[in-house]
Design a protein around this motif. Sequence first.
Motif, mmCIF file in Angstrom:
data_model
loop_
_atom_site.group_PDB
_atom_site.id
_atom_site.type_symbol
_atom_site.label_atom_id
_atom_site.label_comp_id
_atom_site.label_asym_id
_atom_site.label_seq_id
_atom_site.Cartn_x
_atom_site.Cartn_y
_atom_site.Cartn_z
ATOM 1 N N THR A 46 44.827 38.375 39.988
ATOM 2 C CA THR A 46 44.743 39.528 39.092
ATOM 3 C C THR A 46 44.107 39.062 37.792
ATOM 4 O O THR A 46 44.112 37.866 37.478
ATOM 5 C CB THR A 46 46.125 40.135 38.804
ATOM 6 N N PHE A 47 43.593 40.018 37.031
ATOM 7 C CA PHE A 47 42.953 39.690 35.755
ATOM 8 C C PHE A 47 43.143 40.859 34.803
ATOM 9 O O PHE A 47 43.070 42.025 35.212
ATOM 10 C CB PHE A 47 41.457 39.432 35.967
ATOM 11 N N THR A 48 43.389 40.528 33.546
ATOM 12 C CA THR A 48 43.474 41.549 32.500
ATOM 13 C C THR A 48 42.587 41.136 31.333
ATOM 14 O O THR A 48 42.290 39.951 31.151
ATOM 15 C CB THR A 48 44.923 41.732 31.990
ATOM 16 N N TYR A 49 42.169 42.141 30.581
ATOM 17 C CA TYR A 49 41.399 41.893 29.364
ATOM 18 C C TYR A 49 41.814 42.965 28.364
ATOM 19 O O TYR A 49 41.785 44.160 28.691
ATOM 20 C CB TYR A 49 39.891 41.959 29.639
ATOM 21 N N ASP A 50 42.198 42.534 27.157
ATOM 22 C CA ASP A 50 42.651 43.477 26.141
ATOM 23 C C ASP A 50 41.630 44.579 25.896
ATOM 24 O O ASP A 50 40.443 44.314 25.743
ATOM 25 C CB ASP A 50 42.923 42.752 24.811
ATOM 26 N N GLY A 51 42.124 45.801 25.899
ATOM 27 C CA GLY A 51 41.286 46.960 25.628
ATOM 28 C C GLY A 51 40.640 47.579 26.858
ATOM 29 O O GLY A 51 40.051 48.639 26.762
ATOM 30 N N LEU A 52 40.730 46.894 28.006
ATOM 31 C CA LEU A 52 40.158 47.434 29.238
ATOM 32 C C LEU A 52 41.262 47.614 30.274
ATOM 33 O O LEU A 52 42.148 46.776 30.400
ATOM 34 C CB LEU A 52 39.088 46.496 29.816
ATOM 35 N N SER A 53 41.172 48.691 31.002
ATOM 36 C CA SER A 53 42.120 48.948 32.081
ATOM 37 C C SER A 53 41.481 48.480 33.388
ATOM 38 O O SER A 53 40.711 49.209 34.000
ATOM 39 C CB SER A 53 42.457 50.437 32.137
ATOM 40 N N ILE A 54 41.795 47.252 33.778
ATOM 41 C CA ILE A 54 41.202 46.640 34.966
ATOM 42 C C ILE A 54 42.265 46.562 36.049
ATOM 43 O O ILE A 54 43.371 46.084 35.810
ATOM 44 C CB ILE A 54 40.689 45.218 34.652
ATOM 45 N N GLN A 55 41.913 47.020 37.224
ATOM 46 C CA GLN A 55 42.789 46.869 38.384
ATOM 47 C C GLN A 55 42.150 45.846 39.315
ATOM 48 O O GLN A 55 40.945 45.911 39.576
ATOM 49 C CB GLN A 55 42.981 48.200 39.097
ATOM 50 N N SER A 56 42.953 44.909 39.789
ATOM 51 C CA SER A 56 42.471 43.907 40.732
ATOM 52 C C SER A 56 42.785 44.377 42.139
ATOM 53 O O SER A 56 43.908 44.791 42.435
ATOM 54 C CB SER A 56 43.137 42.559 40.455
ATOM 55 N N SER A 57 41.808 44.298 43.020
ATOM 56 C CA SER A 57 41.970 44.857 44.367
ATOM 57 C C SER A 57 42.880 44.027 45.265
ATOM 58 O O SER A 57 43.552 44.572 46.125
ATOM 59 C CB SER A 57 40.600 45.011 45.038
ATOM 60 N N GLN A 58 42.870 42.720 45.106
ATOM 61 C CA GLN A 58 43.695 41.801 45.909
ATOM 62 C C GLN A 58 43.582 42.112 47.405
ATOM 63 O O GLN A 58 44.570 42.269 48.109
ATOM 64 C CB GLN A 58 45.139 41.854 45.437
ATOM 65 N N VAL A 59 42.355 42.153 47.890
ATOM 66 C CA VAL A 59 42.077 42.624 49.243
ATOM 67 C C VAL A 59 42.565 41.698 50.359
ATOM 68 O O VAL A 59 42.669 42.131 51.511
ATOM 69 C CB VAL A 59 40.569 42.908 49.437
ATOM 70 N N ALA A 60 42.856 40.451 50.054
ATOM 71 C CA ALA A 60 43.297 39.531 51.105
ATOM 72 C C ALA A 60 44.795 39.638 51.377
ATOM 73 O O ALA A 60 45.275 39.090 52.370
ATOM 74 C CB ALA A 60 42.933 38.089 50.760
ATOM 75 N N LYS A 61 45.511 40.365 50.522
ATOM 76 C CA LYS A 61 46.935 40.571 50.791
ATOM 77 C C LYS A 61 47.073 41.357 52.088
ATOM 78 O O LYS A 61 46.483 42.412 52.252
ATOM 79 C CB LYS A 61 47.610 41.325 49.644
ATOM 80 N N GLY A 62 47.812 40.808 53.010
ATOM 81 C CA GLY A 62 48.004 41.475 54.288
ATOM 82 C C GLY A 62 46.877 41.245 55.283
ATOM 83 O O GLY A 62 46.877 41.840 56.359
ATOM 84 N N TRP A 63 45.903 40.392 54.938
ATOM 85 C CA TRP A 63 44.793 40.105 55.856
ATOM 86 C C TRP A 63 45.338 39.447 57.111
ATOM 87 O O TRP A 63 46.065 38.473 57.048
ATOM 88 C CB TRP A 63 43.769 39.201 55.169
ATOM 89 N N ARG A 64 44.986 39.980 58.262
ATOM 90 C CA ARG A 64 45.517 39.488 59.522
ATOM 91 C C ARG A 64 44.477 38.728 60.349
ATOM 92 O O ARG A 64 44.747 38.307 61.447
ATOM 93 C CB ARG A 64 46.061 40.651 60.340
#
Length: 172
Positions: A46-64
Amino acid sequence: MQTGPLTILVNSCDGFEDCWHPFFRLLSIYWPDCPHRILLNTEHKTFTYDGLSIQSSQVAKGWRGDGRIPWSDCLLRCLEQVETEHVLYLQEDYFLNAPVDQDVLMEFVALMREKRISHVRLMELDRNAGHRPSRVHQLLWEIHERADYRLNLQAGLWHKDTLRSYLRPGES
């Protein structure tokens, strides 16, 4: 679908996290009033930056699948998280170097809807690419259907379903 016209999809992977801070610093400088959802395509981080609303996709979670998740599967899984019809596709290592013209960008999105345009490339073309001025807008050019690199993943506006249609699971 989200009511806003656009999602900013910053395609990346965990191995390029050293680019995230400079990328988003420049985004905050050159597009300080960005009203769009920002989705950073990551595998686990995940990543955050002050002043920006960033969502991290984390697409490998649950990768089978076996081993590391392929590049195309990462992007396909990220696109599943996009709630808008259109995306502004960016890559983490292509840094902004001038202010974003929000009005022109939204004009292009409206034009894409009205004229059913599936993609607007926002990077300059090779002069030998076989392109010509477009009849739909003075700032747009049409690329010859057999031009090299007609399809590429430089900065651009995409209809989400069109971008998805070019991706095949398992490709890198």
